[in-house]
Motif scaffolding. Structure first.
Motif, PDB file in Angstrom:
ATOM      1  N   SER A   1      62.967  -3.653 140.058  1.00 12.71           N
ATOM      2  CA  SER A   1      63.151  -4.883 139.281  1.00 12.71           C
ATOM      3  C   SER A   1      62.058  -5.032 138.230  1.00 12.71           C
ATOM      4  O   SER A   1      62.343  -5.362 137.063  1.00 12.71           O
TER       5      SER A   1
ATOM      6  N   ASN B   1      72.772  -4.058 140.286  1.00  9.49           N
ATOM      7  CA  ASN B   1      71.623  -4.800 139.770  1.00  9.49           C
ATOM      8  C   ASN B   1      71.801  -6.289 140.011  1.00  9.49           C
ATOM      9  O   ASN B   1      72.910  -6.781 140.219  1.00  9.49           O
ATOM     10  N   SER B   2      70.708  -7.026 139.927  1.00 10.25           N
ATOM     11  CA  SER B   2      70.799  -8.488 139.850  1.00 10.25           C
ATOM     12  C   SER B   2      71.059  -8.861 138.398  1.00 10.25           C
ATOM     13  O   SER B   2      70.886  -8.043 137.488  1.00 10.25           O
TER      14      SER B   2
ATOM     15  N   CYS C   1      75.418  -7.647 141.561  1.00  6.73           N
ATOM     16  CA  CYS C   1      75.494  -7.939 142.995  1.00  6.73           C
ATOM     17  C   CYS C   1      74.177  -7.801 143.754  1.00  6.73           C
ATOM     18  O   CYS C   1      74.164  -7.839 144.985  1.00  6.73           O
ATOM     19  N   ASN C   2      73.062  -7.603 143.050  1.00  7.56           N
ATOM     20  CA  ASN C   2      71.727  -7.635 143.652  1.00  7.56           C
ATOM     21  C   ASN C   2      71.623  -6.753 144.900  1.00  7.56           C
ATOM     22  O   ASN C   2      71.242  -7.204 145.978  1.00  7.56           O
TER      23      ASN C   2
END
Length: 300
Positions: free
Chosen positions: A36, A80-81, A105-106
């Motif tokens: 992140s 990914n978020s 969809c984190n």
């Protein structure tokens, strides 16, 4: 009042659309938090094009060829978020891709959003997500990194293997169990009986409906069947497509020859095959999607 034609929708993962190898390596080696931070720090750095980028670019150009509402759409699905996915959307904007819908969809699999978005095809680099999509009845393939080469024109070229992709794997089961002679005899005996549909039948039907909106001389989509079959096993394939009222632009019956050079000659933007060995060979020449379906993938 005439009904509006159905939109053709392709879902694609961010790692298929863009080259995210470096950031994915950070995720694999250092974990989600480091990943992140890596993405946020570089969110204004444009990502390089991935293996599926030329396909998506040509696909979206189709909307400019038809009047009225857009007839094709690309949905971005990502693990990914939304926060770390900002770099992906910045890159989409940089390249001028008209992609407006997405699911971030984190860390979770995004395959569950394929059906609600009405997708006809899902392309990903994650084999687990692809298998889940196939289980939902959606055509899906795992893109293999390789020597993707784009033919330099605006025509979008899809190439398909036959058994376990367009058709069911019923004939391939006989080949795997009893050998070539038994397969050939069975296909000759069943020449008048259409094969069952495989996971890509619905996508091919939707693709043909889109092709039908263009004249024969100006259609921006071409399809090819590239199969290891040869005579006399070709007859059942031809009669099956005729029974389904599906027209394939080009059909190549190779009798076991390697497919790569033929796919390159066709100029395929993507080729779909169920056999891992065939996919690895084809990927040296064109963008290739492995379809993990049928008897060839039961032990994979």
């Amino acid at each position: 009042m005439s009904q509006r034609p159905e939109k053709l929708v392709i879902a694609i993962s961010s790692r298929a659309l863009f080259n995210l190898q470096d950031s994915h390596r950070v995720f694999e080696e250092q974990g989600l938090e480091a990943f992140s931070a890596y993405q946020i720090e570089r969110e204004n750095d444009v990502l390089e094009k991935g293996d599926a980028f030329p396909l998506v670019e040509k696909f979206l150009q189709i909307n400019g060829r038809l009047e009225g509402d857009p007839r094709v759409e690309v949905i971005l699905l990502s693990r990914n978020s939304a926060d770390t996915g900002l770099r992906v959307f910045n890159s989409v904007e940089h390249y001028g891709l008209n992609i407006t819908r997405a699911a971030f969809c984190n860390g979770e699999s995004p395959y569950r959003y394929i059906a609600p978005f009405g997708c006809h095809l899902f392309l990903s680099t994650d084999g687990r997500d692809v298998r889940h999509a196939l289980e939902q009845g959606v055509a899906a393939a795992t893109l293999i990194a390789g020597g993707a080469r784009q033919r330099r024109d605006d025509t979008l070229r899809f190439a398909f293997d036959g058994d376990a992709v367009i058709f069911s794997d019923e004939a391939e089961q006989i080949f795997k169990r009893d050998g070539l002679a038994a397969f050939t005899a069975a296909e000759r005996a069943s020449a008048q009986k259409p094969l069952g549909g495989g996971p890509f039948k619905g996508f091919l039907e939707a693709l043909q409906r889109l092709q039908a909106e263009f004249g024969a001389d100006d259609c921006p989509i071409r399809t090819a069947l590239v199969t290891a079959r040869s005579a006399p096993a070709h007859e059942r394939v031809i009669r099956t497509l005729r029974a389904w009222n599906i027209r394939i632009d080009e059909s190549v019956f190779l009798g076991g020859l390697p497919k790569g050079e033929f796919l390159r000659a066709f100029g395929a933007d993507v080729f779909f095959d169920d056999q891992p060995s065939h996919c690895a060979s084809a990927a040296e020449h064109v963008a290739t999607g492995h379809v993990p379906h049928g008897i060839a993938n039961q032990d994979a």
